[in-house]
Scaffold this motif. Structure first.
Motif, PDB file in Angstrom:
ATOM      1  N   ASP A 109       0.900  -1.217   0.011  1.00  0.00           N
ATOM      2  CA  ASP A 109       0.128   0.057   0.106  1.00  0.00           C
ATOM      3  C   ASP A 109       0.773   1.161   0.030  1.00  0.00           C
ATOM      4  O   ASP A 109       2.052   1.478   0.271  1.00  0.00           O
ATOM      5  N   ALA A 110       0.293   2.145  -0.495  1.00  0.00           N
ATOM      6  CA  ALA A 110       0.958   3.694  -0.635  1.00  0.00           C
ATOM      7  C   ALA A 110       1.644   3.902   0.662  1.00  0.00           C
ATOM      8  O   ALA A 110       3.118   4.311   0.319  1.00  0.00           O
ATOM      9  N   ARG A 114       5.807   4.447   0.523  1.00  0.00           N
ATOM     10  CA  ARG A 114       6.387   5.816   0.848  1.00  0.00           C
ATOM     11  C   ARG A 114       7.549   5.665   2.048  1.00  0.00           C
ATOM     12  O   ARG A 114       8.575   6.322   1.850  1.00  0.00           O
ATOM     13  N   ARG A 135      -1.427  -0.696  -8.372  1.00  0.00           N
ATOM     14  CA  ARG A 135      -1.711   0.555  -8.517  1.00  0.00           C
ATOM     15  C   ARG A 135      -1.126   1.221  -7.191  1.00  0.00           C
ATOM     16  O   ARG A 135      -1.038   2.455  -7.191  1.00  0.00           O
ATOM     17  N   SER A 136      -1.725   0.779  -6.206  1.00  0.00           N
ATOM     18  CA  SER A 136      -1.569   1.392  -5.011  1.00  0.00           C
ATOM     19  C   SER A 136       0.050   1.828  -4.669  1.00  0.00           C
ATOM     20  O   SER A 136       0.241   3.112  -4.027  1.00  0.00           O
ATOM     21  N   ARG A 139       0.909   4.806  -6.361  1.00  0.00           N
ATOM     22  CA  ARG A 139       0.656   6.354  -5.967  1.00  0.00           C
ATOM     23  C   ARG A 139       1.601   6.922  -4.973  1.00  0.00           C
ATOM     24  O   ARG A 139       1.893   8.153  -4.922  1.00  0.00           O
ATOM     25  N   GLU A 142       4.120   9.279  -6.558  1.00  0.00           N
ATOM     26  CA  GLU A 142       3.860  10.766  -6.966  1.00  0.00           C
ATOM     27  C   GLU A 142       4.660  11.689  -6.015  1.00  0.00           C
ATOM     28  O   GLU A 142       4.610  12.857  -6.299  1.00  0.00           O
ATOM     29  N   SER A 156       2.812   2.349 -12.634  1.00  0.00           N
ATOM     30  CA  SER A 156       1.698   2.461 -13.028  1.00  0.00           C
ATOM     31  C   SER A 156       1.302   3.435 -14.163  1.00  0.00           C
ATOM     32  O   SER A 156       0.343   3.581 -14.799  1.00  0.00           O
ATOM     33  N   THR A 158       1.617   6.285 -14.802  1.00  0.00           N
ATOM     34  CA  THR A 158       0.711   7.641 -14.674  1.00  0.00           C
ATOM     35  C   THR A 158       1.821   8.590 -13.678  1.00  0.00           C
ATOM     36  O   THR A 158       1.301   9.735 -13.400  1.00  0.00           O
ATOM     37  N   THR A 159       2.975   8.205 -13.233  1.00  0.00           N
ATOM     38  CA  THR A 159       3.425   9.007 -12.190  1.00  0.00           C
ATOM     39  C   THR A 159       4.430   9.987 -12.802  1.00  0.00           C
ATOM     40  O   THR A 159       4.887  10.837 -12.103  1.00  0.00           O
TER      41      THR A 159
END
Lengths: 338, 338
Positions: A109-110, A114, A135-136, A139, A142, A156, A158-159
């Motif tokens: 998880d993000a 992180r 996907r998580s 994130r 980002e 993903s 998109t980052t």
DNA sequence: CACGCAATTGTTAGCGTTCACATTCAACTC
DNA sequence: GAGTTGAATGTGAACGCTAACAATTGCGTG
């Protein structure tokens, strides 16, 4: 007390004294600076080996602001895929003169990701590669610590972080088309868990081939990559009628499917054909040997380091995306429909 | 130029200025020193988060002479065993607040291992765990860099370096006795490559049980851990007469044996029983599900960190050896002889 | 109310490197 | 032979932190 055992390790100044030069000259010898007279160099090198001196990379890192260490964040490195990528990454990094510091997460998880990145950043890594197939996890990319070079593997998309990935869609298309080419009317799919990039890509590839061919698209059976999930799916499949071809999202699930079908007395490939994904070393020796999609994890690992080092050296992070093509390995778990 | 993007990261002095205290007080807050007034602490923490300050562990390591990084040297981390141990090691190390820096070797000859250890020592790791399942690797442990704490995993038992290992002999005994208990006259063995500690232990355990029971001891078939080697051995076994029970030194080779026997039309377990070693996640779904010996790699990883940290904290390295017991997992590849 | 003591904070000096900048010295050049 | 160059070496100051000690404060005590 205990003077002989506690004697501190020699430092550059000790070598300098021993060789009768300044510490800076020692440093120059160590760093292959050109302007050192050969005999001076020899004298220093002799002193180094006489004293058993080893340079202190921590001190060096402090002043150069480069630790020559790369961080890798990964999910469950017990799995064949992540383990293989890790291996490729480590080889490539070491060849380039970098250390590799790893963090292996139980859940992607993000927040976890992180934290892991922050943790590595604090340690002073020069960059990180994040194996982020969920996907998580994406994130978390980002909001990277200020100026930390990073590369996403199976990321993903998109980052804005440079990434390298295997063409999952194409792999799934290869598998599905192979089955259609063998005359199967349609192909069932045992998918990976939702939220995973690989799952989604493989579903997309599978679906697209069926749709293009105007074939019915059965509801995918959701798995979780484990052989057990494949086994459960296999039992369902065996109970259904009209199933002649199955595409499992990885080899372990394909094994489970195989097992379930065998138990139910369904013969593979005579009655049902199966294709897996990954080409783990065992697949070739399943009963029957598994037709599967080969992913070159090693190459992925090497590419990711390449991308990362380019960022570190250039100091910029132009978005870049490297796609590694998979390939189909045909063995005996697939056959022409009768 | 480019002043806003190149602005350097804040350091302790910046935080001190921002909070109106000395840098030492900031250090105390960061290190949870007890004698700091709560409101001072709060002020410092506020400044830290306002500035986005992250401490520089490299600088800290330089003065404390502790990097809080552990090195791990391993052989091919693509394999299930090493990968699992690595995982356990990393988890345990991180829990204890240590980073893990890895070196993954293609070959475990003494020179390679020594280089890897030196390399890590130069980086300033506080200790190393060496996954050294080959005798050759053990030799590298005889000359460790001065005062570097180390632990050997699956080590050679002769180096004086503390070690943790799985009881291979007992595991093999469990497997062999299980087969004898099922009424088999004797048990054939597909062994791992020579020079590996695991190979030798498993051969020893297997042989000892047969000898104790007064059974004939067939010549072991030498493999190399790969499914293919098992496959080749399986073909030989199928061609021999009187073979009713086989103990393979790992699950992958057992899979190969299984495959070869299936190809030759030999039924398992009706005609021949097979036992493997490792209990990889796939084993349960082989056809038939494999009876095997379970090794708790996770526990091994955790123990090795425990031993290493004890050495680091105590500053001494009393020889210590931790043996983890394996267990037999009975599934369907073994049956009573008819 | 002077004293001692503990809690809190500040000051200074490294840790072992590399960097930036001298300095020295020999070899050219004109 | 004075001046210029460049190679070879040395000197001092960082890098960002913690350790050791010094200084200050507040409080209870006789």
């Amino acid at each position: 007390m205990a003077s002989s055992t506690e004697r501190r390790l020699p430092v550059m100044a000790d070598v300098a004294r021993e060789a009768g030069v300044s510490h800076q000259t020692v440093s120059r010898v160590l760093n292959d600076h050109p302007n050192v007279r050969p005999d001076t160099r020899a004298r220093v090198e002799a002193a180094i080996s006489r004293l058993g001196y080893r340079r202190n990379l921590v001190a060096r890192a402090l002043v150069t602001k480069r630790s020559r260490t790369l961080g890798v964040v990964s999910f469950d490195t017990t799995l064949y895929g992540p383990a293989s990528m890790m291996y490729g990454i480590e080889q490539a990094a070491r060849t380039a003169g970098y250390f590799v510091s790893i963090v292996s997460l139980k859940s992607l998880d993000a927040a976890n990701v992180r934290d892991a990145i922050d943790y590595l950043a604090e340690q002073g890594v020069d960059g990180v590669v994040v194996i982020a197939p969920q996907r998580s996890a994406g994130r978390a990319l980002e909001s990277l610590p200020q100026g930390l070079p990073a590369v996403a593997v199976e990321g993903s998309h998109t980052t804005g972080v440079p990434e390298v990935c295997i063409d999952q869609v194409e792999g799934a298309r290869l598998a599905t088309r192979h089955l259609l080419d063998l005359g199967h009317e349609t192909v069932w799919h045992v998918s990976g868990p939702a939220d995973w990039m690989e799952s989604e890509g493989r579903i997309e590839g599978w679906r697209s081939v069926l749709e293009e061919a105007g074939r019915p698209v059965p509801e995918p059976l959701a798995g979780d990559w484990s052989p057990r999930a494949g086994y459960e799916a296999g039992k369902s499949l065996a109970a259904m009628r009209g199933v002649t071809a199955v595409f499992a999202a990885n080899d372990q699930m394909a094994l489970g499917v195989l097992r379930a079908l065998t138990e139910k007395g369904v013969r593979v490939p005579e009655q049902i054909s199966i294709v897996g994904f990954d080409d783990i070393p065992e697949s070739e020796f399943f009963s029957p040997p598994l037709t599967t999609v080969r992913q070159d994890f090693d190459v992925v690992g090497r590419h990711s380091i390449e991308l990362l080092l380019r960022q570190i050296d250039a100091g910029l992070s132009a978005y870049e995306r490297l796609v590694v093509p998979p390939s189909l390995v045909v063995r005996s778990s697939t056959a022409r429909v009768r």
